[in-house]
Each structure stands twice: as structure tokens, then as C-alpha cells.
Design a protein around this motif. Structure first.
Motif, PDB file in Angstrom:
ATOM      1  N   ASP A  89       0.901  -1.230  -0.017  1.00  0.00           N
ATOM      2  CA  ASP A  89      -0.119   0.051   0.171  1.00  0.00           C
ATOM      3  C   ASP A  89       0.704   1.386  -0.096  1.00  0.00           C
ATOM      4  O   ASP A  89       0.629   2.367  -0.839  1.00  0.00           O
ATOM      5  CB  ASP A  89      -1.037  -0.031   1.002  1.00  0.00           C
ATOM      6  CG  ASP A  89      -2.204  -0.978   0.954  1.00  0.00           C
ATOM      7  OD1 ASP A  89      -2.529  -1.247  -0.148  1.00  0.00           O
ATOM      8  OD2 ASP A  89      -2.863  -1.236   1.999  1.00  0.00           O
ATOM      9  N   ASN A  93       0.996   4.057  -3.127  1.00  0.00           N
ATOM     10  CA  ASN A  93       0.866   5.516  -2.793  1.00  0.00           C
ATOM     11  C   ASN A  93       1.961   6.501  -3.226  1.00  0.00           C
ATOM     12  O   ASN A  93       1.578   7.534  -3.596  1.00  0.00           O
ATOM     13  CB  ASN A  93       0.499   5.686  -1.155  1.00  0.00           C
ATOM     14  CG  ASN A  93      -0.752   5.128  -0.826  1.00  0.00           C
ATOM     15  OD1 ASN A  93      -1.831   5.070  -1.455  1.00  0.00           O
ATOM     16  ND2 ASN A  93      -0.642   4.938   0.616  1.00  0.00           N
ATOM     17  N   ARG A  94       2.991   5.808  -3.461  1.00  0.00           N
ATOM     18  CA  ARG A  94       4.117   6.726  -4.005  1.00  0.00           C
ATOM     19  C   ARG A  94       4.027   6.686  -5.615  1.00  0.00           C
ATOM     20  O   ARG A  94       4.719   7.497  -6.041  1.00  0.00           O
ATOM     21  CB  ARG A  94       5.494   6.096  -3.680  1.00  0.00           C
ATOM     22  CG  ARG A  94       5.717   6.048  -2.094  1.00  0.00           C
ATOM     23  CD  ARG A  94       7.268   5.619  -2.021  1.00  0.00           C
ATOM     24  NE  ARG A  94       8.075   6.349  -2.425  1.00  0.00           N
ATOM     25  CZ  ARG A  94       8.550   7.725  -2.074  1.00  0.00           C
ATOM     26  NH1 ARG A  94       8.021   8.012  -0.709  1.00  0.00           N
ATOM     27  NH2 ARG A  94       9.427   8.545  -2.447  1.00  0.00           N
ATOM     28  N   GLN A  95       3.192   5.917  -6.199  1.00  0.00           N
ATOM     29  CA  GLN A  95       2.864   6.106  -7.652  1.00  0.00           C
ATOM     30  C   GLN A  95       4.179   5.993  -8.532  1.00  0.00           C
ATOM     31  O   GLN A  95       4.354   6.792  -9.275  1.00  0.00           O
ATOM     32  CB  GLN A  95       2.140   7.489  -8.113  1.00  0.00           C
ATOM     33  CG  GLN A  95       0.815   7.513  -7.318  1.00  0.00           C
ATOM     34  CD  GLN A  95       0.189   8.599  -7.794  1.00  0.00           C
ATOM     35  OE1 GLN A  95       0.759   9.844  -7.771  1.00  0.00           O
ATOM     36  NE2 GLN A  95      -1.299   8.910  -7.991  1.00  0.00           N
TER      37      GLN A  95
END
Length: 214
Positions: A89, A93-95
Motif C-alpha cells: 500500500d 501511494n508513491r505512484q
């Protein structure tokens, strides 16, 4: 060499001996539970350590807290996600452009399968992902994939959806053209590359590409 935007996850399973050779400048490194302590034991400081840390001693956890920039400790009982998914996850979130997972396969088949299925979430975010251990290199495609030999002997194709259609292979010993694979079929097992790389194209569905050796 400067890397693209990558996140590397290290968990507590089987980690390849030459893992340091696959770390590039600029990689964001996450250690999940014992994977975090494994890294500092080998001279690598993870950017984030996360987990319930039930597989290390309290003294080791204190050591992590002193060394790592970020340590996220969660309750071992009151949690819904595995340590590997908690790390995943953070990675999502850091893409990043790519997520590479080490140590997420092992003797627990349930954990291994759950970690393999996590790659679906990366694909849904248009993020390339892979799993690497001593005898396997696993990726997932919903369109086109280039497969490099990487010192593995076999390439197996397994559907992650009930059916994968329009499968065409180039550069493989056993050729397929506009073929279909359904769950439960073994047609895609133990193919081989005849060159240093091959191409896999599919029209619909999701296809696991498992490179392996004995």
C-alpha cells in the motif's frame, strides 16, 4: 545508472543472494517485518520499515527505530492486512513506475498466493510489478510483455482471470498464435525462450508470466 521511479519491497521469505545488484540509485526501499531487519543486517537501510515485527526481537525493533528514517509498527492481532500488503500500500501511494518484491514467496502458500495476486492492484494503477526469488521471477500482463531470459530455464503462462484470449508468442520454443488459456489448463506450462528475449501479446484477460528454474 540512475533508476526510474521504483519501489523495492523486502519481506521475510526467500530473498535472492545477489539482491544488492538489483538496487539502483534512487530506489525507495521498504522492509516488511523481518525483511527490514534483513536489510540492515546486510548494510542496507530501508526508507520505511513496516509490520507487526513479530518475527524479530524487541531489541532488533529498537535497532530499526534508531536506524530507519520511518518505522511503522502495527498491532499483531488488530490488523486486517498482512505485513507485505501494508508495504505494498505504501508502494502504491508513491505512484512509482515499478514495484519489485523480494522475499514475498515462501513455505506459506496462502501468503505466497496473496502476494502474487497483489500484482493485480499494481496493474490497475498502471504500475509494472514483479516478484523475484531464488527460483522464480513473476510478472503480470494484460496486454504485451517482453520476457528476458534472466538465467531462468522455463517460462510458464497461467491465467489470473477465468480466460485469457488472443495469446501470441514470439521467440519461444513452443509457439502460440491467437490462442486461449482457461484456468485449470496446463497448456502454458514450461515453455522456453529460444533467444535472449521473447514477446507475449494478449487480447483480453490477465496473464501471469512465471519464469522458473529447478
Amino acid at each position: 545508472m540512475t533508476s526510474t521511479n521504483r519501489v523495492l519491497i523486502f519481506a521475510g521469505g526467500d530473498i535472492i543472494p545477489d539482491f544488492k545488484e538489483h538496487i539502483q540509485e534512487g530506489d525507495y526501499i521498504i522492509g516488511a517485518d523481518y525483511g527490514a531487519y534483513f536489510l540492515i543486517e546486510h548494510g542496507i537501510i530501508p526508507d520505511t520499515a513496516i509490520g507487526d515485527f513479530d518475527s524479530i526481537t524487541p531489541q532488533h525493533l529498537e535497532e530499526l527505530k534508531k536506524i530507519c528514517p520511518e518505522v511503522i509498527a502495527v498491532d499483531a492481532i488488530d490488523k486486517d492486512l498482512t505485513d507485505a500488503e501494508l508495504a505494498f500500500d505504501i508502494a502504491l501511494n508513491r505512484q512509482p513506475d515499478q514495484i519489485i518484491m523480494f522475499g514475498v514467496l515462501g513455505s506459506r502458500l496462502d501468503h505466497s498466493m496473496a502476494n502474487i495476486q497483489m500484482m493485480l492492484r499494481a496493474l490497475q494503477h498502471q504500475i509494472a510489478s514483479s516478484i523475484w526469488d531464488t527460483t522464480n521471477y513473476i510478472t503480470l500482463t494484460g496486454s504485451t510483455a517482453v520476457v528476458e531470459k534472466r538465467n531462468f530455464d522455463y517460462v510458464s503462462l497461467l491465467p489470473l482471470t477465468p480466460e485469457v484470449t488472443g495469446i501470441t508468442l514470439e521467440g519461444f520454443l513452443y509457439k502460440l498464435e491467437n490462442a486461449s488459456l482457461r484456468m485449470g489448463q496446463s497448456l502454458g506450462i514450461s515453455n522456453k525462450l529460444v533467444q535472449n528475449e521473447g514477446t507475449i501479446q494478449i487480447e483480453s484477460g490477465l496473464l501471469l508470466i512465471i519464469q522458473s528454474k529447478d
